[in-house]
Design a protein around this motif. Sequence first.
Motif, PDB file in Angstrom:
ATOM      1  N   TRP A 231      14.367  -6.806  18.099  1.00  0.00           N
ATOM      2  CA  TRP A 231      13.391  -7.236  17.094  1.00  0.00           C
ATOM      3  C   TRP A 231      12.083  -7.635  17.764  1.00  0.00           C
ATOM      4  CZ3 TRP A 231      11.326  -6.887  12.702  1.00  0.00           C
ATOM      5  CH2 TRP A 231      10.503  -7.881  12.197  1.00  0.00           C
ATOM      6  N   LEU A 232      12.163  -8.372  18.885  1.00  0.00           N
ATOM      7  CA  LEU A 232      10.955  -8.755  19.618  1.00  0.00           C
ATOM      8  C   LEU A 232      10.235  -7.522  20.155  1.00  0.00           C
ATOM      9  CD1 LEU A 232       9.164 -10.982  20.891  1.00  0.00           C
ATOM     10  CD2 LEU A 232      10.658 -10.882  22.891  1.00  0.00           C
ATOM     11  N   THR A 233      10.998  -6.604  20.733  1.00  0.00           N
ATOM     12  CA  THR A 233      10.415  -5.365  21.265  1.00  0.00           C
ATOM     13  C   THR A 233       9.699  -4.580  20.167  1.00  0.00           C
ATOM     14  OG1 THR A 233      12.124  -5.188  22.980  1.00  0.00           O
ATOM     15  CG2 THR A 233      10.945  -3.171  22.389  1.00  0.00           C
ATOM     16  N   LEU A 234      10.358  -4.440  19.019  1.00  0.00           N
ATOM     17  CA  LEU A 234       9.789  -3.672  17.917  1.00  0.00           C
ATOM     18  C   LEU A 234       8.560  -4.366  17.341  1.00  0.00           C
ATOM     19  CD1 LEU A 234      10.201  -1.132  16.226  1.00  0.00           C
ATOM     20  CD2 LEU A 234      11.638  -2.459  14.693  1.00  0.00           C
ATOM     21  N   ARG A 235       8.632  -5.683  17.193  1.00  0.00           N
ATOM     22  CA  ARG A 235       7.521  -6.432  16.611  1.00  0.00           C
ATOM     23  C   ARG A 235       6.267  -6.355  17.492  1.00  0.00           C
ATOM     24  NH1 ARG A 235       6.482 -11.904  17.138  1.00  0.00           N
ATOM     25  NH2 ARG A 235       8.552 -12.254  18.036  1.00  0.00           N
ATOM     26  N   LEU A 236       6.433  -6.589  18.778  1.00  0.00           N
ATOM     27  CA  LEU A 236       5.295  -6.528  19.686  1.00  0.00           C
ATOM     28  C   LEU A 236       4.787  -5.090  19.840  1.00  0.00           C
ATOM     29  CD1 LEU A 236       6.348  -8.999  22.540  1.00  0.00           C
ATOM     30  CD2 LEU A 236       5.043  -9.448  20.470  1.00  0.00           C
ATOM     31  N   GLY A 237       5.731  -4.141  19.886  1.00  0.00           N
ATOM     32  CA  GLY A 237       5.335  -2.743  20.022  1.00  0.00           C
ATOM     33  C   GLY A 237       4.510  -2.256  18.839  1.00  0.00           C
ATOM     34  N   LEU A 238       4.958  -2.565  17.621  1.00  0.00           N
ATOM     35  CA  LEU A 238       4.233  -2.123  16.429  1.00  0.00           C
ATOM     36  C   LEU A 238       2.878  -2.804  16.324  1.00  0.00           C
ATOM     37  CD1 LEU A 238       7.080  -1.936  13.746  1.00  0.00           C
ATOM     38  CD2 LEU A 238       5.980  -0.065  14.992  1.00  0.00           C
ATOM     39  N   ALA A 239       2.809  -4.086  16.672  1.00  0.00           N
ATOM     40  CA  ALA A 239       1.517  -4.792  16.636  1.00  0.00           C
ATOM     41  C   ALA A 239       0.532  -4.151  17.607  1.00  0.00           C
ATOM     42  CB  ALA A 239       1.720  -6.268  16.969  1.00  0.00           C
ATOM     43  N   GLY A 240       0.993  -3.865  18.813  1.00  0.00           N
ATOM     44  CA  GLY A 240       0.123  -3.219  19.797  1.00  0.00           C
ATOM     45  C   GLY A 240      -0.300  -1.830  19.372  1.00  0.00           C
ATOM     46  N   ILE A 241       0.604  -1.081  18.749  1.00  0.00           N
ATOM     47  CA  ILE A 241       0.287   0.285  18.321  1.00  0.00           C
ATOM     48  C   ILE A 241      -0.729   0.284  17.185  1.00  0.00           C
ATOM     49  CG2 ILE A 241       1.277   2.298  17.139  1.00  0.00           C
ATOM     50  CD1 ILE A 241       3.812   1.802  18.865  1.00  0.00           C
ATOM     51  N   VAL A 242      -0.583  -0.639  16.230  1.00  0.00           N
ATOM     52  CA  VAL A 242      -1.552  -0.717  15.123  1.00  0.00           C
ATOM     53  C   VAL A 242      -2.953  -0.980  15.654  1.00  0.00           C
ATOM     54  CG1 VAL A 242      -2.259  -2.093  13.132  1.00  0.00           C
ATOM     55  CG2 VAL A 242       0.124  -1.385  13.364  1.00  0.00           C
ATOM     56  N   ILE A 243      -3.068  -1.931  16.582  1.00  0.00           N
ATOM     57  CA  ILE A 243      -4.386  -2.220  17.164  1.00  0.00           C
ATOM     58  C   ILE A 243      -4.887  -1.022  17.959  1.00  0.00           C
ATOM     59  CG2 ILE A 243      -5.662  -3.736  18.723  1.00  0.00           C
ATOM     60  CD1 ILE A 243      -3.648  -5.938  18.023  1.00  0.00           C
ATOM     61  N   ALA A 244      -3.967  -0.352  18.676  1.00  0.00           N
ATOM     62  CA  ALA A 244      -4.354   0.824  19.462  1.00  0.00           C
ATOM     63  C   ALA A 244      -4.892   1.940  18.569  1.00  0.00           C
ATOM     64  CB  ALA A 244      -3.147   1.321  20.262  1.00  0.00           C
TER      65      ALA A 244
ATOM     66  N   VAL B  49      -6.493   1.577  15.693  1.00  0.00           N
ATOM     67  CA  VAL B  49      -7.848   1.189  15.281  1.00  0.00           C
ATOM     68  C   VAL B  49      -8.836   1.403  16.430  1.00  0.00           C
ATOM     69  CG1 VAL B  49      -9.299  -0.721  14.506  1.00  0.00           C
ATOM     70  CG2 VAL B  49      -6.973  -0.477  13.606  1.00  0.00           C
ATOM     71  N   VAL B  50      -8.465   0.936  17.624  1.00  0.00           N
ATOM     72  CA  VAL B  50      -9.336   1.105  18.796  1.00  0.00           C
ATOM     73  C   VAL B  50      -9.559   2.584  19.085  1.00  0.00           C
ATOM     74  CG1 VAL B  50      -9.497   0.741  21.294  1.00  0.00           C
ATOM     75  CG2 VAL B  50      -8.695  -1.106  19.811  1.00  0.00           C
ATOM     76  N   GLY B  51      -8.473   3.357  19.033  1.00  0.00           N
ATOM     77  CA  GLY B  51      -8.575   4.787  19.322  1.00  0.00           C
ATOM     78  C   GLY B  51      -9.459   5.522  18.332  1.00  0.00           C
ATOM     79  N   LEU B  52      -9.347   5.181  17.048  1.00  0.00           N
ATOM     80  CA  LEU B  52     -10.163   5.854  16.037  1.00  0.00           C
ATOM     81  C   LEU B  52     -11.644   5.527  16.219  1.00  0.00           C
ATOM     82  CD1 LEU B  52     -10.200   7.661  13.574  1.00  0.00           C
ATOM     83  CD2 LEU B  52      -9.773   5.660  12.139  1.00  0.00           C
ATOM     84  N   VAL B  53     -11.946   4.259  16.493  1.00  0.00           N
ATOM     85  CA  VAL B  53     -13.344   3.865  16.721  1.00  0.00           C
ATOM     86  C   VAL B  53     -13.906   4.584  17.939  1.00  0.00           C
ATOM     87  CG1 VAL B  53     -14.857   1.940  17.340  1.00  0.00           C
ATOM     88  CG2 VAL B  53     -13.113   1.625  15.585  1.00  0.00           C
ATOM     89  N   CYS B  54     -13.134   4.603  19.022  1.00  0.00           N
ATOM     90  CA  CYS B  54     -13.593   5.275  20.243  1.00  0.00           C
ATOM     91  C   CYS B  54     -13.775   6.775  20.025  1.00  0.00           C
ATOM     92  CB  CYS B  54     -12.605   5.025  21.376  1.00  0.00           C
ATOM     93  SG  CYS B  54     -12.567   3.323  21.969  1.00  0.00           S
ATOM     94  N   ALA B  55     -12.865   7.385  19.270  1.00  0.00           N
ATOM     95  CA  ALA B  55     -12.969   8.821  18.999  1.00  0.00           C
ATOM     96  C   ALA B  55     -14.224   9.137  18.190  1.00  0.00           C
ATOM     97  CB  ALA B  55     -11.720   9.299  18.259  1.00  0.00           C
TER      98      ALA B  55
END
Length: 219
Positions: A18-31, A33-39
């Motif tokens: 659960w910790l792995t999934l929670r932190l992973g999904l949070a990081g991916i969501v931010i990634a 947004v960052v990736g789309l802005v950079c693109a």
Amino acid sequence: MDWNVIAQYLPLYKKAAWLTLRLGLAGIVIAIVVGLVCALVQYYKVPVLRRIVGAYIELSRNTPLLVQLFFIYYGLPKIAIKTSAEICGIAGLAFLGGSYMAEAFRSGLESIEPIQTESAMSLGMDHAQTMRYIILPQAMSISVPAFVANVIFLLKETSVFSAISLMDLMFTAKDLIGLYYKTTECLFLLVVFYLLILLPVSLLGSWLERRLRYAGFGA
């Protein structure tokens, strides 16, 4: 294989998953947004920002996540920027993932023929409408395979979170092996839980790619 030991360790692995999934999904969501802005910055060739984004992508993609986590967790406190281990994990994953997402989205955007933009403008659309209704839907569908691959890659990269004392799946497995020497059982549970997390993502990505291809996008 001692199934009693597996049953005993199961709650610990559930908590770690659960910790792995929670932190992973949070990081991916931010990634994302960052990736789309950079693109978009690269696609529109925004002066100065384009060079900054290019430098960020090269730095992020050419340094290991473990080094990035050490820098955030141990280095930033030296300049009075302190973060918790969880925030550090999310930030590190977002920093790494943002560059990979940016390249995936950029390739999708650049695959759209310029004549489509010209046609939309000739019909009276402005730049924002053209991007929203014409370019982005096609670019996102083309980027789906790379996007899904990046999501799986980032979820697997959470295995290095144990280096900053986060009780993720890898930390739990190593801790139990070190304490009780039940290597086979611990590694078996580790593989099973990573499969439970990653396999649905892979299957969902394959299904989504087929749906978009049948709909006429990404051909």
